[in-house]
Design an enzyme around this catalytic site. Structure first.
Site, PDB file in Angstrom:
ATOM      1  N   LYS A 178     -64.296  -6.661   2.362  1.00 23.68           N
ATOM      2  CA  LYS A 178     -64.116  -6.813   3.807  1.00 23.68           C
ATOM      3  C   LYS A 178     -62.632  -6.824   4.150  1.00 23.68           C
ATOM      4  CE  LYS A 178     -68.561  -9.052   4.180  1.00 23.68           C
ATOM      5  NZ  LYS A 178     -69.341 -10.282   4.067  1.00 23.68           N
ATOM      6  N   GLN A 194     -68.633 -16.542   4.600  1.00 24.86           N
ATOM      7  CA  GLN A 194     -69.436 -15.887   3.563  1.00 24.86           C
ATOM      8  C   GLN A 194     -70.543 -16.834   3.099  1.00 24.86           C
ATOM      9  OE1 GLN A 194     -68.995 -12.643   2.526  1.00 24.86           O
ATOM     10  NE2 GLN A 194     -70.825 -12.894   1.286  1.00 24.86           N
ATOM     11  N   ASP A 206     -70.690 -11.856  12.704  1.00 23.37           N
ATOM     12  CA  ASP A 206     -71.882 -11.700  11.867  1.00 23.37           C
ATOM     13  C   ASP A 206     -73.153 -11.733  12.726  1.00 23.37           C
ATOM     14  OD1 ASP A 206     -71.617 -11.145   9.205  1.00 23.37           O
ATOM     15  OD2 ASP A 206     -71.344 -13.221   8.570  1.00 23.37           O
TER      16      ASP A 206
END
Ligand code: NDP
Length: 279
Positions: free
Chosen positions: A50, A94, A117
């Site tokens: 990422k 994460q 997200d």
């Protein structure tokens, strides 16, 4: 028949090039912060990817690495600081988090307009009512892969295997929004092949190698394999690619299928969040 392989890597590269073009004239740069707790090798690999993707499109990126035993309060304070930070337009934590941390509480603490997200209740709720804003990256990427085949989703029977909040549930909603009749399968579904064999569009997001073989797939189906599994030191999906590709019409490989699309859609979400914050 041999299935057409859906080249997620290529589509993701095209998306990334477009994002780079769009962001080249932007000042300040769109900013993404990624928080990782602990040193799980797979999670570390994902966050590095990422970070690299952000560099490719010249986004401002921050990687915050916290120790495995970090307190929940310290993590929440970190998120709060990022919520207030004007250089940061997207925040990603994460997953999974260590067991002593309440994952839901942590996700809920991200400002919805920075939730790239798309996992906060506000963004999930928006998706549920069809007001798509920050939609989770993997399901967004899956929709683009299906659309790339030219197969019309409306009126088709889509079968989704897996009902997680991050993949199974949101992709089911998106497919339904696009006019598919959706069946959701999970660990209690019996027998799984009864359902998968009816799928014009089959999405598997389980995490079990070779769960779905060619004999479980309808001839000509679009097969999207989200699973990432390690089998004999090789990366494989949930679908037995060899047998499935003789039956399916279109199929994603693992790797280079859904994975690169998830990252490209994360960049798109960050750009979207940036634009919303600079209206
Ligand atoms: P979860 O573990 O959260 O969910 C797995 C789902 O699979 C559950 O709903 C579970 O059912 C269901 N399931 C388990 N066993 C079976 C079975 N035998 N038959 C049918 N369904 C079953 O996983 P995620 O959704 O987070 O991820 C799924 C996979 O996708 C993983 O391999 C993950 O690594 C990968 N992934 C890949 C991404 C990418 O970018 N390529 C992004 C995100 C995930 P139940 O609810 O009943 O327990």
């Amino acid at each position: 028949m041999s299935a057409t392989i859906i080249d997620g890597q290529k589509i993701a590269e095209e998306m990334t090039a477009q994002i780079k073009k769009e962001s080249s004239s932007l000042l300040p740069k769109p900013g993404l912060a990624v928080i990782i707790v602990g040193k799980d090798p797979a999670s570390l690999l994902y966050v590095k990817k990422k970070e690299k993707a952000c560099q490719q499109v010249a986004f401002y990126s921050v990687l915050i690495e916290l120790p495995e035993d970090v307190s929940e309060l310290k993590l929440l304070n970190q998120i709060d600081a990022l919520n207030q930070n004007k250089k940061i337009h997207g925040i990603l934590v994460q997953l999974p988090l260590p067991a002593h941390i309440n994952e839901r509480l942590v996700i809920d603490s991200i400002y919805p307009n920075k939730d790239v997200d798309g996992f906060t209740p506000i963004n999930m709720g928006n998706l549920l009512v069809g007001d798509n804003r920050l939609v989770p990256s993997t399901p967004r990427g899956i929709m683009k892969l299906i659309e790339s085949t030219g197969v019309h989703i409306s009126g088709k029977h889509a079968v989704v295997v897996g009902r997680s909040n991050i993949v199974g549930k949101p992709i089911s909603l998106l497919l339904q929004q696009h006019g598919a009749t959706v069946t959701m399968c999970h660990s209690r579904t019996h027998p799984l092949e009864y359902y998968t064999k009816q799928a014009d569009i089959l999405v598997s997001a389980v995490g079990k190698p070779k769960l779905i073989s060619g004999s479980m797939i309808k001839k000509g189906a679009v097969v999207i394999d989200v699973g990432i599994n390690s089998l004999n030191n090789t990366l494989v999906g949930d679908v037995d690619f060899e047998s499935a590709s003789t039956v399916a019409g279109f199929i994603t490989p693992v790797p280079k299928g859904v994975g690169p699309m998830t990252i490209a859609c994360l960049l798109e979400n960050t750009l979207y969040a940036y634009r919303q914050q600079h209206l």
